[in-house]
Write an enzyme that holds these catalytic residues in place. Structure first.
Site, mmCIF file in Angstrom:
data_model
loop_
_atom_site.group_PDB
_atom_site.id
_atom_site.type_symbol
_atom_site.label_atom_id
_atom_site.label_comp_id
_atom_site.label_asym_id
_atom_site.label_seq_id
_atom_site.Cartn_x
_atom_site.Cartn_y
_atom_site.Cartn_z
ATOM 1 N N GLY A 47 0.771 -1.246 0.000
ATOM 2 C CA GLY A 47 0.000 0.000 0.000
ATOM 3 C C GLY A 47 0.797 1.287 0.000
ATOM 4 O O GLY A 47 0.257 2.328 0.380
ATOM 5 N N SER A 78 0.896 -7.412 0.049
ATOM 6 C CA SER A 78 -0.271 -8.303 0.043
ATOM 7 C C SER A 78 -0.036 -9.502 -0.888
ATOM 8 O O SER A 78 -0.785 -10.472 -0.859
ATOM 9 C CB SER A 78 -1.507 -7.526 -0.403
ATOM 10 N N GLU A 79 1.009 -9.403 -1.743
ATOM 11 C CA GLU A 79 1.306 -10.478 -2.705
ATOM 12 C C GLU A 79 2.467 -11.346 -2.246
ATOM 13 O O GLU A 79 3.050 -12.075 -3.060
ATOM 14 C CB GLU A 79 1.646 -9.872 -4.074
ATOM 15 N N HIS A 98 7.529 -7.908 -9.210
ATOM 16 C CA HIS A 98 6.181 -7.859 -9.789
ATOM 17 C C HIS A 98 5.865 -6.418 -10.166
ATOM 18 O O HIS A 98 6.061 -5.496 -9.370
ATOM 19 C CB HIS A 98 5.148 -8.370 -8.778
ATOM 20 N N HIS A 100 3.403 -3.798 -13.301
ATOM 21 C CA HIS A 100 2.295 -3.735 -14.263
ATOM 22 C C HIS A 100 2.711 -2.882 -15.466
ATOM 23 O O HIS A 100 2.042 -1.888 -15.780
ATOM 24 C CB HIS A 100 1.053 -3.089 -13.622
ATOM 25 N N HIS A 161 -3.616 -8.811 -15.293
ATOM 26 C CA HIS A 161 -3.029 -8.229 -14.088
ATOM 27 C C HIS A 161 -1.668 -7.559 -14.330
ATOM 28 O O HIS A 161 -1.534 -6.363 -14.135
ATOM 29 C CB HIS A 161 -2.930 -9.339 -13.023
#
Ligand code: 13P
Length: 268
Positions: A47, A78-79, A98, A100, A161
């Site tokens: 976050g 959270s991942e 990770h 996007h 995603h």
């Protein structure tokens, strides 16, 4: 020289800035982690924008993703389960990234894997980029979807995603994300221009041979694809979805003997 823990945290912040500045994430998106040893892993907090982190933001977890250390209000990504699955199944991996990035994520949303062999660097560094089927973020669905690709690849698109890359260290995993996005961008743009001119199977095989000679670590269809084992051009002929082979002992031995020879020739 090996980096100490604080230096690794600083590098994670630097990578966060790069990922953010290159538009590979928006707002608070993305996360990455680094393995310190079998039971200690550093990871980005959930976050927050990964473009504005300082070392005290970085959290530490154990091999199950449980918190070992987290300052103030910071909590692990959270991942984190997705990252831990990569470490569990791939003991050779030291870092996971990770993000996007827009072109790669557009392919992931359209459900199109990156399998067309169109430029040497992408073929050598990545081979193909399959798509792990969609899972709800933060649940076990994503680790479960990614797992089938872990023995064969060092990167996947995450359906609808984003993308996930991994490697022996953080820079390696990050560079794979850059390479993957650049490949996706070129593929997208060349499609706008009437379609890319693909390499022939022979040209692909010659690039794979360069990769083998270089002794580049990691999983790649040049060494693992069952098509290659059968003497057929790999892996670009199987649509990026091949998971039917096994990681043969013979492959590992071949890679290790080539690596040894290259190192000897370089006097290392
Ligand atoms: P976190 O901030 O919890 O790491 O989540 C960001 C993200 O991109 C989830 O896919």
């Amino acid at each position: 020289m090996a980096m100490n823990e604080f230096e690794i945290k600083k590098l994670m912040c630097d990578i966060g800035r790069r990922v953010y500045d290159r538009g590979m994430v928006a707002a608070n998106d993305g996360n990455f982690s680094v393995k310190l040893n079998d039971n200690e892993f550093l990871c980005t907090p959930t976050g927050v924008s990964k473009g504005f982190m300082t070392p005290e933001y970085i959290c530490k977890v154990d091999a199950k993703g449980n918190v070992i250390q987290a300052n103030g209000k910071f909590r692990p990504s959270s991942e984190i389960k997705m990252h831990m699955r990569v470490y569990e199944k791939r003991p050779d991996v030291g870092a996971v990234v990770h993000a996007h990035p827009s072109y790669a994520t557009s392919f992931a949303i359209a459900g199109i894997p990156l399998t067309q062999p169109i430029m040497p660097e992408a073929v050598i560094a990545l081979g193909c980029v399959p798509i792990a089927k969609y899972g709800t973020p933060s649940t076990m669905e994503i680790p479960d979807a990614v797992e089938e690709y872990l023995p064969y690849f060092d990167q996947v698109l995450l359906e609808s995603h984003g993308a996930l890359t991994w490697g022996p260290d953080l820079l390696n995993a990050y560079y794979k994300m850059e390479s993957l996005e650049f490949y996706a961008e070129l593929l997208y743009k060349s499609r706008q221009l009437g379609g890319p001119k693909e390499f022939t199977p022979d040209q692909v095989e010659r690039l794979y041979e360069i990769r083998r000679q270089m002794g580049i670590p990691g999983k790649h269809p040049a060494n693992l694809c069952p098509n290659a084992k059968a003497g057929k051009p790999s892996c670009h002929s199987c649509g990026g979805s091949c998971t039917c082979g096994g990681e043969g002992k013979a492959d590992a031995e071949l890679v290790s003997s080539i690596t040894k020879k290259v190192m000897e020739q370089l006097g290392l």
